[in-house]
Design an enzyme around this catalytic site. Structure first.
Site, PDB file in Angstrom:
ATOM      1  N   SER A 113     -11.113  -0.028   3.297  1.00 39.37           N
ATOM      2  CA  SER A 113     -10.412  -0.391   4.531  1.00 39.37           C
ATOM      3  C   SER A 113      -9.762   0.861   5.115  1.00 39.37           C
ATOM      4  O   SER A 113      -8.936   1.489   4.463  1.00 39.37           O
ATOM      5  CB  SER A 113      -9.348  -1.451   4.245  1.00 39.37           C
ATOM      6  OG  SER A 113      -9.940  -2.637   3.780  1.00 39.37           O
ATOM      7  N   ARG A 162       0.816  -1.211   0.000  1.00 39.80           N
ATOM      8  CA  ARG A 162       0.000   0.000   0.000  1.00 39.80           C
ATOM      9  C   ARG A 162       0.857   1.272   0.000  1.00 39.80           C
ATOM     10  O   ARG A 162       0.523   2.275   0.627  1.00 39.80           O
ATOM     11  CB  ARG A 162      -0.966   0.021   1.191  1.00 39.80           C
ATOM     12  CG  ARG A 162      -1.940  -1.140   1.223  1.00 39.80           C
ATOM     13  CD  ARG A 162      -2.877  -1.131   0.025  1.00 39.80           C
ATOM     14  NE  ARG A 162      -3.750  -2.300   0.064  1.00 39.80           N
ATOM     15  CZ  ARG A 162      -3.470  -3.480  -0.522  1.00 39.80           C
ATOM     16  NH1 ARG A 162      -2.342  -3.617  -1.210  1.00 39.80           N
ATOM     17  NH2 ARG A 162      -4.297  -4.486  -0.433  1.00 39.80           N
ATOM     18  N   GLU A 195      -5.232   4.041   6.160  1.00 42.55           N
ATOM     19  CA  GLU A 195      -4.978   3.865   4.733  1.00 42.55           C
ATOM     20  C   GLU A 195      -5.415   5.076   3.929  1.00 42.55           C
ATOM     21  O   GLU A 195      -4.686   5.511   3.027  1.00 42.55           O
ATOM     22  CB  GLU A 195      -5.664   2.600   4.220  1.00 42.55           C
ATOM     23  CG  GLU A 195      -5.329   2.262   2.788  1.00 42.55           C
ATOM     24  CD  GLU A 195      -5.784   0.874   2.389  1.00 42.55           C
ATOM     25  OE1 GLU A 195      -6.059   0.674   1.188  1.00 42.55           O
ATOM     26  OE2 GLU A 195      -5.851  -0.022   3.251  1.00 42.55           O
TER      27      GLU A 195
END
Length: 341
Positions: free
Chosen positions: A241, A163, A333
C-alpha cells in the site's frame, strides 16, 4: 563490503540507483559494528531490511547501505504465559508467521503474506486485516546509535500507533536487533475483526477460526489484490500500500459514502483506496512504466522498467487528484530514500 551495488535488486519495487558502499551482515555483532564504524566515519547509513517498504531514488544512496541478514528464533513457552518468541531482525516475516501457525502460537496469522523481515515490523507497526504487531510485541532489543549501547524497549515505550512507532519517528537512532512476541498457545486465531476476512471465512466478526484457515483466506485476499510477491506478476512489483488510510479529526470530514472506522481517540479513519477510486484514478492508470495496480488502487507498481521519478510522478498525481476532490492529503507509507514526493 562491496561498492556501487544496484539497490533495485534489493527492493520489491525493483527501482533505485546504486550504493556507494554495501555491506551484508549475518550476525548481530557484525550489524552493530558496521553501523558503529560508519557512524564514527561520519558516513550516511541506510539500514536495508527486506526492501518491501522503501522507494530508493534513481541516484541511489551516497553512503553505506547495511543489508540485514541476521537469523535465529528462540522460544520460551508455557501454558500460562504463552510463547515468548525472540526473533532476529533478519528473519523472513512470513516464515515467522508460518512457524507460529505450525507451532500453534496464535496472534500473527492475519499478517500472513506480508513481505519483508521481522525487524521492520515494529518500525512500521505492520498490520493487516484487523490486527497489527503492536498487539503481540512484548519488547524490541536495539542498538542505540546516539547512546552507543544495547537497550531493550518494552512495548509500552515503543510509541506504537497506526503505521508508526518511536523507531520510525527517529529513524537515525535505533537499529532493531531482535523482536520479542508474546503469543497465546492454541490452534484458533485471534478474534477476526475485519469484515471482509470474516465473510471469506464464513464466521461472525469477533469470533475465532482455525489459524490455518485464516492464513489461507488472508493469502487468497492478498493475491486478489496483487499483494503477494510473484516475479511473473508486475502487479506485485510494488511497495504494498503506497498510502496510509487517512485519520480525520471528525466524522463530518469523511466524504459522503466513504467507509469510516471510529478510532479510540475520537477521530475517524477512512479508506485511501476509496478516495483514490472516487477521485477518478482508475486501476491500471499509467505514467511511463509506473502504474496503479490493475488489482488494487493503493498499490503503485513497476511495469518492468519504471524509474523512481516515474513512480513518484504517479504518486504525486494520485495525491493531487484526491486533494482536489476531497481536500484530504494522502501520506505515503513507504520510506523515501534520496527522493521526495
Amino acid at each position: 563490503m562491496r561498492t556501487h551495488v544496484s539497490l533495485a535488486d534489493y527492493t520489491t519495487l525493483r527501482i533505485g540507483g546504486s550504493a556507494d558502499k554495501f555491506i551484508e551482515v549475518t550476525t548481530e555483532d557484525d550489524l552493530i559494528t558496521a553501523v558503529r564504524d560508519a557512524d564514527a566515519a561520519g558516513e550516511p547509513v541506510l539500514l536495508l531490511s527486506g526492501g518491501s517498504n522503501v522507494v530508493i531514488g534513481d541516484d541511489g544512496f551516497r553512503g553505506t547501505v547495511v543489508k540485514i541478514a541476521t537469523s535465529g528464533i528462540r522460544v520460551e513457552s508455557d501454558l500460562c504465559s504463552g510463547a515468548m518468541v525472540h526473533v532476529a531482525a533478519g528473519e523472513d516475516w512470513d516464515g515467522v508467521v508460518q512457524r507460529a501457525i505450525a507451532e500453534e502460537w496464535s496472534g500473527l496469522e492475519s499478517m500472513s503474506g506480508i513481505p519483508g523481515l521481522a525487524g521492520s515490523t515494529p518500525v512500521q507497526n505492520v498490520g493487516a486485516y484487523g490486527h497489527e504487531v503492536a498487539e503481540t510485541i512484548a519488547s524490541v532489543r536495539v542498538w542505540d546509535r546516539v547512546a552507543g549501547r544495547l537497550e531493550t524497549i518494552f512495548a509500552a515505550e515503543c510509541g506504537f500507533s497506526y503505521r508508526n512507532s518511536r523507531f520510525k519517528a527517529d529513524p537515525s537512532r535505533y537499529v532493531v536487533l531482535e523482536v520479542t512476541f508474546q503469543l497465546t498457545i492454541g490452534d484458533l486465531s485471534a478474534p477476526v475483526g475485519y469484515a471482509e476476512l470474516a465473510r471469506v471465512l464464513d464466521v461472525e466478526p469477533g469470533s475465532r477460526a482455525p489459524m490455518t484457515d485464516v492464513r489461507e483466506a488472508v493469502l487468497g485476499l492478498r493475491r486478489s489484490k496483487g499483494m503477494v510477491l510473484d516475479p511473473a506478476d508486475h502487479d506485485t512489483w510494488s511497495a504494498g500500500s503506497f498510502f496510509t488510510n487517512p485519520i480525520l479529526d471528525t466524522p463530518a470530514e469523511v466524504p459522503a459514502g466513504a467507509p469510516q472506522w471510529p478510532q479510540p481517540d475520537g477521530r475517524v479513519k477512512t479508506s485511501a483506496a476509496w478516495l483514490i477510486e472516487h477521485a477518478g484514478v482508475s486501476k491500471g492508470f499509467t505514467i511511463g512504466a509506473a502504474a496503479v495496480s490493475t488489482k488494487h488502487t493503493l498499490a503503485l507498481t513497476n511495469r518492468g522498467t519504471a524509474t523512481a521519478k516515474e513512480l513518484l510522478t504517479l504518486a504525486t498525481h494520485v495525491r493531487t487528484q484526491v486533494h482536489h476532490s476531497f481536500n484530504i492529503t494522502l501520506t505515503n507509507e513507504p520510506v523515501l530514500v534520496n527522493c521526495t514526493l
